[in-house]
Write a protein that holds these residues in place. Sequence first.
Motif, PDB file in Angstrom:
ATOM      1  N   GLN A 107      -4.086  22.593  -6.875  1.00  0.00           N
ATOM      2  CA  GLN A 107      -5.006  21.464  -6.716  1.00  0.00           C
ATOM      3  C   GLN A 107      -4.186  20.244  -6.330  1.00  0.00           C
ATOM      4  OE1 GLN A 107      -7.788  19.711  -5.898  1.00  0.00           O
ATOM      5  NE2 GLN A 107      -8.914  20.668  -7.576  1.00  0.00           N
ATOM      6  N   GLU A 108      -4.473  19.686  -5.149  1.00  0.00           N
ATOM      7  CA  GLU A 108      -3.760  18.500  -4.690  1.00  0.00           C
ATOM      8  C   GLU A 108      -4.692  17.303  -4.720  1.00  0.00           C
ATOM      9  OE1 GLU A 108      -1.971  19.101  -0.903  1.00  0.00           O
ATOM     10  OE2 GLU A 108      -0.295  20.269  -1.726  1.00  0.00           O
ATOM     11  N   ILE A 109      -4.161  16.194  -5.210  1.00  0.00           N
ATOM     12  CA  ILE A 109      -4.920  14.944  -5.262  1.00  0.00           C
ATOM     13  C   ILE A 109      -4.125  13.879  -4.521  1.00  0.00           C
ATOM     14  CG2 ILE A 109      -5.829  13.132  -6.770  1.00  0.00           C
ATOM     15  CD1 ILE A 109      -6.177  15.241  -8.919  1.00  0.00           C
ATOM     16  N   VAL A 110      -4.710  13.328  -3.491  1.00  0.00           N
ATOM     17  CA  VAL A 110      -4.080  12.246  -2.732  1.00  0.00           C
ATOM     18  C   VAL A 110      -4.624  10.934  -3.254  1.00  0.00           C
ATOM     19  CG1 VAL A 110      -3.764  11.196  -0.475  1.00  0.00           C
ATOM     20  CG2 VAL A 110      -3.752  13.691  -0.708  1.00  0.00           C
ATOM     21  N   ALA A 111      -3.734  10.046  -3.682  1.00  0.00           N
ATOM     22  CA  ALA A 111      -4.140   8.793  -4.314  1.00  0.00           C
ATOM     23  C   ALA A 111      -3.588   7.604  -3.547  1.00  0.00           C
ATOM     24  CB  ALA A 111      -3.648   8.751  -5.753  1.00  0.00           C
ATOM     25  N   PRO A 112      -4.464   6.869  -2.842  1.00  0.00           N
ATOM     26  CA  PRO A 112      -4.024   5.621  -2.210  1.00  0.00           C
ATOM     27  C   PRO A 112      -3.982   4.511  -3.261  1.00  0.00           C
ATOM     28  CG  PRO A 112      -6.327   6.031  -1.716  1.00  0.00           C
ATOM     29  CD  PRO A 112      -5.851   7.206  -2.507  1.00  0.00           C
ATOM     30  N   LEU A 113      -2.887   3.769  -3.303  1.00  0.00           N
ATOM     31  CA  LEU A 113      -2.721   2.708  -4.296  1.00  0.00           C
ATOM     32  C   LEU A 113      -2.419   1.385  -3.607  1.00  0.00           C
ATOM     33  CD1 LEU A 113      -0.458   4.620  -6.853  1.00  0.00           C
ATOM     34  CD2 LEU A 113      -2.929   4.283  -6.983  1.00  0.00           C
ATOM     35  N   VAL A 114      -2.977   0.319  -4.138  1.00  0.00           N
ATOM     36  CA  VAL A 114      -2.763  -1.018  -3.596  1.00  0.00           C
ATOM     37  C   VAL A 114      -2.229  -1.912  -4.702  1.00  0.00           C
ATOM     38  CG1 VAL A 114      -3.808  -3.016  -2.477  1.00  0.00           C
ATOM     39  CG2 VAL A 114      -4.656  -0.714  -1.953  1.00  0.00           C
ATOM     40  N   THR A 135      10.654   2.957  -5.300  1.00  0.00           N
ATOM     41  CA  THR A 135      11.427   3.590  -6.367  1.00  0.00           C
ATOM     42  C   THR A 135      10.744   3.440  -7.715  1.00  0.00           C
ATOM     43  OG1 THR A 135      13.540   3.276  -5.221  1.00  0.00           O
ATOM     44  CG2 THR A 135      13.610   3.562  -7.626  1.00  0.00           C
ATOM     45  N   TRP A 136      10.286   2.222  -8.012  1.00  0.00           N
ATOM     46  CA  TRP A 136       9.660   1.977  -9.317  1.00  0.00           C
ATOM     47  C   TRP A 136       8.285   2.642  -9.413  1.00  0.00           C
ATOM     48  CZ3 TRP A 136      12.489   1.133 -13.168  1.00  0.00           C
ATOM     49  CH2 TRP A 136      13.637   0.353 -13.074  1.00  0.00           C
ATOM     50  N   ILE A 137       7.575   2.705  -8.309  1.00  0.00           N
ATOM     51  CA  ILE A 137       6.278   3.398  -8.333  1.00  0.00           C
ATOM     52  C   ILE A 137       6.481   4.879  -8.608  1.00  0.00           C
ATOM     53  CG2 ILE A 137       4.346   4.156  -6.887  1.00  0.00           C
ATOM     54  CD1 ILE A 137       4.364   1.405  -5.592  1.00  0.00           C
ATOM     55  N   MET A 138       7.484   5.490  -7.987  1.00  0.00           N
ATOM     56  CA  MET A 138       7.743   6.915  -8.209  1.00  0.00           C
ATOM     57  C   MET A 138       8.220   7.182  -9.640  1.00  0.00           C
ATOM     58  SD  MET A 138       6.855   8.884  -5.805  1.00  0.00           S
ATOM     59  CE  MET A 138       7.757  10.377  -6.222  1.00  0.00           C
ATOM     60  N   LYS A 139       8.994   6.255 -10.192  1.00  0.00           N
ATOM     61  CA  LYS A 139       9.417   6.421 -11.579  1.00  0.00           C
ATOM     62  C   LYS A 139       8.207   6.376 -12.512  1.00  0.00           C
ATOM     63  CE  LYS A 139      14.200   4.793 -11.325  1.00  0.00           C
ATOM     64  NZ  LYS A 139      15.204   3.809 -11.805  1.00  0.00           N
ATOM     65  N   ALA A 140       7.282   5.456 -12.209  1.00  0.00           N
ATOM     66  CA  ALA A 140       6.068   5.367 -13.029  1.00  0.00           C
ATOM     67  C   ALA A 140       5.223   6.628 -12.868  1.00  0.00           C
ATOM     68  CB  ALA A 140       5.265   4.132 -12.642  1.00  0.00           C
ATOM     69  N   ALA A 141       5.104   7.125 -11.630  1.00  0.00           N
ATOM     70  CA  ALA A 141       4.284   8.313 -11.372  1.00  0.00           C
ATOM     71  C   ALA A 141       4.870   9.558 -12.032  1.00  0.00           C
ATOM     72  CB  ALA A 141       4.158   8.537  -9.864  1.00  0.00           C
ATOM     73  N   SER A 142       6.188   9.588 -12.186  1.00  0.00           N
ATOM     74  CA  SER A 142       6.835  10.771 -12.782  1.00  0.00           C
ATOM     75  C   SER A 142       6.485  10.922 -14.256  1.00  0.00           C
ATOM     76  CB  SER A 142       8.360  10.678 -12.620  1.00  0.00           C
ATOM     77  OG  SER A 142       8.888   9.625 -13.410  1.00  0.00           O
ATOM     78  N   SER A 148       5.611   1.957   0.822  1.00  0.00           N
ATOM     79  CA  SER A 148       5.188   0.559   0.966  1.00  0.00           C
ATOM     80  C   SER A 148       6.002  -0.198   1.994  1.00  0.00           C
ATOM     81  CB  SER A 148       5.315  -0.149  -0.388  1.00  0.00           C
ATOM     82  OG  SER A 148       6.696  -0.289  -0.744  1.00  0.00           O
ATOM     83  N   GLY A 149       7.131   0.377   2.391  1.00  0.00           N
ATOM     84  CA  GLY A 149       8.027  -0.333   3.295  1.00  0.00           C
ATOM     85  C   GLY A 149       9.128  -1.076   2.565  1.00  0.00           C
ATOM     86  N   ASP A 150       9.072  -1.018   1.237  1.00  0.00           N
ATOM     87  CA  ASP A 150      10.108  -1.659   0.424  1.00  0.00           C
ATOM     88  C   ASP A 150      10.672  -0.599  -0.524  1.00  0.00           C
ATOM     89  OD1 ASP A 150      11.064  -3.095  -2.156  1.00  0.00           O
ATOM     90  OD2 ASP A 150      10.924  -4.736  -0.710  1.00  0.00           O
ATOM     91  N   ALA A 151      11.951  -0.303  -0.380  1.00  0.00           N
ATOM     92  CA  ALA A 151      12.568   0.779  -1.142  1.00  0.00           C
ATOM     93  C   ALA A 151      12.512   0.527  -2.645  1.00  0.00           C
ATOM     94  CB  ALA A 151      14.021   0.971  -0.689  1.00  0.00           C
ATOM     95  N   ASN A 152      12.681  -0.745  -3.050  1.00  0.00           N
ATOM     96  CA  ASN A 152      12.665  -1.049  -4.485  1.00  0.00           C
ATOM     97  C   ASN A 152      11.281  -0.813  -5.087  1.00  0.00           C
ATOM     98  OD1 ASN A 152      13.904  -2.001  -6.905  1.00  0.00           O
ATOM     99  ND2 ASN A 152      12.844  -3.964  -6.628  1.00  0.00           N
ATOM    100  N   ASN A 211       0.850  -1.192   0.000  1.00  0.00           N
ATOM    101  CA  ASN A 211       0.000   0.000   0.000  1.00  0.00           C
ATOM    102  C   ASN A 211       0.883   1.238   0.000  1.00  0.00           C
ATOM    103  OD1 ASN A 211      -2.983  -1.010   0.719  1.00  0.00           O
ATOM    104  ND2 ASN A 211      -1.500  -2.243   1.859  1.00  0.00           N
ATOM    105  N   VAL A 212       0.585   2.167  -0.904  1.00  0.00           N
ATOM    106  CA  VAL A 212       1.317   3.425  -0.923  1.00  0.00           C
ATOM    107  C   VAL A 212       0.298   4.561  -1.043  1.00  0.00           C
ATOM    108  CG1 VAL A 212       3.338   2.371  -2.006  1.00  0.00           C
ATOM    109  CG2 VAL A 212       1.606   3.462  -3.431  1.00  0.00           C
TER     110      VAL A 212
END
Length: 301
Positions: A275-282, A251-258, A244-248, A222-223
């Motif tokens: 405008q801020e949007i908070v997105a919980p992802l599972v 890292t890949w989620i942030m690269k995708a989000a960028s 998520s508690g896992d650095a790897n 969960n992030v």
Amino acid sequence: MLKTVSLLLFVAALAGCQSLVRPSDYDSSLVGFRCMWLAGQKTFEPDNLRYIERFAAYGNTTCMAMLGKLYQEGGHGVDQDFGKARALFVASAKKKPATNVLLGQMAERGEGEPVDYAKARHFYRLSGNNAALALGRLMEKGKGGPQDLPGALALYLGATRYCGDEAWQAMNRLRLAGQPLTEEQMKRYQQIWLTDFLKLQSRRMAVREVFEAVNATGETKNVRLCYRFMSGSGTPQVTMIKGSGDANVDTWIMKAASRITMGEAAPLTGSSGVQEIVAPLVFAPQDTQRMMGMCGRKPCR
């Protein structure tokens, strides 16, 4: 009088004289699509014209409209004849209101009759969202009636299917030029924008590296991301406010989000300019395994 009678006979021959042996699917969408495709072929084939004429005579509304287009333009085995084109469009529009857009175009261009913008507006209205851009353009310019910028904007927004389509661009052009949105219009704007943003986020997150990183942990992750949009910009600043508690994985989620950007389609920001949007992802391993089966070793786009 003779010309009027001949046109009536022409329409009757095509639309009124329904053959007892016409196929049961004569008015199906598939037949109509085939008439559209055949009418669009650059190389004229006599068999194509015969097919369109046959199903127009059976009463297929799309084929009638396509045959009318051929008469409107000339060529493709027929001479240009605005009278026949108009008669076919009228007959088609009785069952398919969207065809009224073609009658509106004839009135606006003055094809076979003097230019009549008021009549064009009338036919465009009968056509519905199908003619929203054409009607809105006349309303913006004050042709065929009073200038009506709020009305044009409402038409464009009502016809918008997704961010960036022609209706959206026309609406946004007026908005950025100073035409205000009503409260209800702001809600619709934000709803369309947010729906497309979430779809884009899903596509950008569906990449091999994210799937592999989650699968490697064997656990659901969960992030929570925060997208910060500035006024007039469709490209956000992205931060991870809960990892998520896992650095790897992170890292890949942030690269995708960028890679997420809505281009010129910016959200409404109000007086704050933000405008801020908070997105919980599972991300669950079983989900990523299923997607890896669909995408193989390549990114899902």
